[in-house]
Design a protein around this motif. Structure first.
Motif, PDB file in Angstrom:
ATOM      1  N   HIS A 273       0.854  -1.181   0.000  1.00 16.55           N
ATOM      2  CA  HIS A 273       0.000   0.000   0.000  1.00 16.55           C
ATOM      3  C   HIS A 273       0.894   1.237   0.000  1.00 16.55           C
ATOM      4  CE1 HIS A 273      -3.482   2.487   0.926  1.00 16.55           C
ATOM      5  NE2 HIS A 273      -2.710   3.121   1.788  1.00 16.55           N
ATOM      6  N   CYS A 274       0.586   2.172  -0.888  1.00 17.10           N
ATOM      7  CA  CYS A 274       1.334   3.418  -0.913  1.00 17.10           C
ATOM      8  C   CYS A 274       0.590   4.445  -0.055  1.00 17.10           C
ATOM      9  CB  CYS A 274       1.481   3.941  -2.336  1.00 17.10           C
ATOM     10  SG  CYS A 274       2.242   5.578  -2.378  1.00 17.10           S
ATOM     11  N   PRO A 275       1.240   4.921   1.011  1.00 17.80           N
ATOM     12  CA  PRO A 275       0.566   5.870   1.902  1.00 17.80           C
ATOM     13  C   PRO A 275       0.383   7.241   1.234  1.00 17.80           C
ATOM     14  CG  PRO A 275       2.831   5.512   2.597  1.00 17.80           C
ATOM     15  CD  PRO A 275       2.573   4.563   1.465  1.00 17.80           C
ATOM     16  N   ARG A 276       1.142   7.517   0.186  1.00 14.66           N
ATOM     17  CA  ARG A 276       1.027   8.831  -0.423  1.00 14.66           C
ATOM     18  C   ARG A 276      -0.130   8.893  -1.417  1.00 14.66           C
ATOM     19  NH1 ARG A 276       6.089  11.399  -3.387  1.00 14.66           N
ATOM     20  NH2 ARG A 276       7.031  11.307  -1.340  1.00 14.66           N
ATOM     21  N   CYS A 277      -0.211   7.900  -2.323  1.00 16.71           N
ATOM     22  CA  CYS A 277      -1.339   7.976  -3.251  1.00 16.71           C
ATOM     23  C   CYS A 277      -2.476   7.014  -2.896  1.00 16.71           C
ATOM     24  CB  CYS A 277      -0.893   7.853  -4.711  1.00 16.71           C
ATOM     25  SG  CYS A 277       0.263   6.559  -5.097  1.00 16.71           S
ATOM     26  N   GLU A 278      -2.392   6.433  -1.688  1.00 14.71           N
ATOM     27  CA  GLU A 278      -3.506   5.644  -1.169  1.00 14.71           C
ATOM     28  C   GLU A 278      -3.925   4.533  -2.117  1.00 14.71           C
ATOM     29  OE1 GLU A 278      -4.918   5.932   1.822  1.00 14.71           O
ATOM     30  OE2 GLU A 278      -3.607   7.576   2.405  1.00 14.71           O
TER      31      GLU A 278
ATOM     32  N   ALA B 149       9.613   0.654  -4.940  1.00 11.72           N
ATOM     33  CA  ALA B 149       8.994   1.946  -4.655  1.00 11.72           C
ATOM     34  C   ALA B 149       7.662   1.998  -5.395  1.00 11.72           C
ATOM     35  CB  ALA B 149       9.905   3.072  -5.122  1.00 11.72           C
ATOM     36  N   CYS B 150       6.817   2.939  -5.029  1.00  8.99           N
ATOM     37  CA  CYS B 150       5.524   3.079  -5.683  1.00  8.99           C
ATOM     38  C   CYS B 150       5.725   3.430  -7.162  1.00  8.99           C
ATOM     39  CB  CYS B 150       4.726   4.188  -4.988  1.00  8.99           C
ATOM     40  SG  CYS B 150       3.165   4.546  -5.821  1.00  8.99           S
ATOM     41  N   PRO B 151       5.106   2.667  -8.051  1.00 10.79           N
ATOM     42  CA  PRO B 151       5.268   2.939  -9.489  1.00 10.79           C
ATOM     43  C   PRO B 151       4.584   4.242  -9.916  1.00 10.79           C
ATOM     44  CG  PRO B 151       3.713   1.132  -9.152  1.00 10.79           C
ATOM     45  CD  PRO B 151       4.275   1.477  -7.789  1.00 10.79           C
ATOM     46  N   GLN B 152       3.634   4.714  -9.108  1.00 12.81           N
ATOM     47  CA  GLN B 152       2.913   5.946  -9.452  1.00 12.81           C
ATOM     48  C   GLN B 152       3.702   7.197  -9.053  1.00 12.81           C
ATOM     49  OE1 GLN B 152      -0.259   5.882 -10.836  1.00 12.81           O
ATOM     50  NE2 GLN B 152      -0.428   3.654 -10.780  1.00 12.81           N
ATOM     51  N   CYS B 153       4.132   7.214  -7.787  1.00 14.52           N
ATOM     52  CA  CYS B 153       4.720   8.450  -7.270  1.00 14.52           C
ATOM     53  C   CYS B 153       6.152   8.274  -6.791  1.00 14.52           C
ATOM     54  CB  CYS B 153       3.851   9.006  -6.142  1.00 14.52           C
ATOM     55  SG  CYS B 153       3.912   8.010  -4.641  1.00 14.52           S
ATOM     56  N   GLY B 154       6.647   7.036  -6.805  1.00 12.76           N
ATOM     57  CA  GLY B 154       8.030   6.821  -6.400  1.00 12.76           C
ATOM     58  C   GLY B 154       8.243   6.770  -4.894  1.00 12.76           C
ATOM     59  N   HIS B 155       7.151   6.796  -4.123  1.00  3.59           N
ATOM     60  CA  HIS B 155       7.292   6.764  -2.671  1.00  3.59           C
ATOM     61  C   HIS B 155       7.919   5.447  -2.215  1.00  3.59           C
ATOM     62  CE1 HIS B 155       6.316   7.779   1.500  1.00  3.59           C
ATOM     63  NE2 HIS B 155       6.024   6.511   1.641  1.00  3.59           N
ATOM     64  N   TYR B 156       8.770   5.552  -1.186  1.00  3.12           N
ATOM     65  CA  TYR B 156       9.399   4.383  -0.602  1.00  3.12           C
ATOM     66  C   TYR B 156       9.564   4.626   0.884  1.00  3.12           C
ATOM     67  CZ  TYR B 156      12.846   0.894   0.586  1.00  3.12           C
ATOM     68  OH  TYR B 156      13.497  -0.155   1.193  1.00  3.12           O
TER      69      TYR B 156
HETATM   70 ZN   LIG Z   1       2.373   6.259  -4.541  1.00  2.60          ZN
END
Ligand SMILES: [Zn+2]
Length: 110
Positions: free
Chosen positions: A69-74, A85-92
């Motif tokens: 689960h990506c906490p940034r783009c939910e 890392a998140c493929p959408q926003c790169g969050h890790y």
């Molecule tokens: Zn994300």
């Protein structure tokens, strides 16, 4: 612990709670993030040496994709590695929500 030892441990716990003495077939669910070498098992599951409880058991493997689960783009995503890392926003890092364990999901017993 080896994989076989882990499986036996799981089976012994279930044998106690469910009161069976012999396992005929066994379905294992292995998460892609479980760190288990499931590839080797796929080739020859019968090479897992199980104790007398499941000496003649047929072992079937089910794969479970890693889920994060990506906490940034939910968003909930399929994760191939804990280092993804998140493929959408790169969050890790992503929060791992599934596919990180091995469990016995079905048993045919006597
Ligand atoms: Zn994300």
């Amino acid at each position: 612990m080896t994989l076989a030892e882990e499986i036996i441990l799981l089976l012994e716990q279930q044998a106690v709670t469910q009161g069976f003495t012999c396992v005929k077939q066994l379905w294992l669910e292995i998460g892609d993030l479980a760190g288990v070498d499931a590839e080797a098992l796929d080739f020859c599951p019968e090479t897992i040496k199980l104790d007398t409880l499941a000496a003649d058991a047929r072992v079937h493997i089910r794969h479970q994709p890693g889920q994060g689960h990506c906490p940034r783009c939910e968003q909930t995503l399929i994760v191939h590695s804990r280092l993804d890392a998140c493929p959408q926003c790169g969050h890790y890092p992503l929060q791992i929500q599934g596919g990180d364990a091995m469990r016995v999901c079905e048993l045919e017993v006597e």
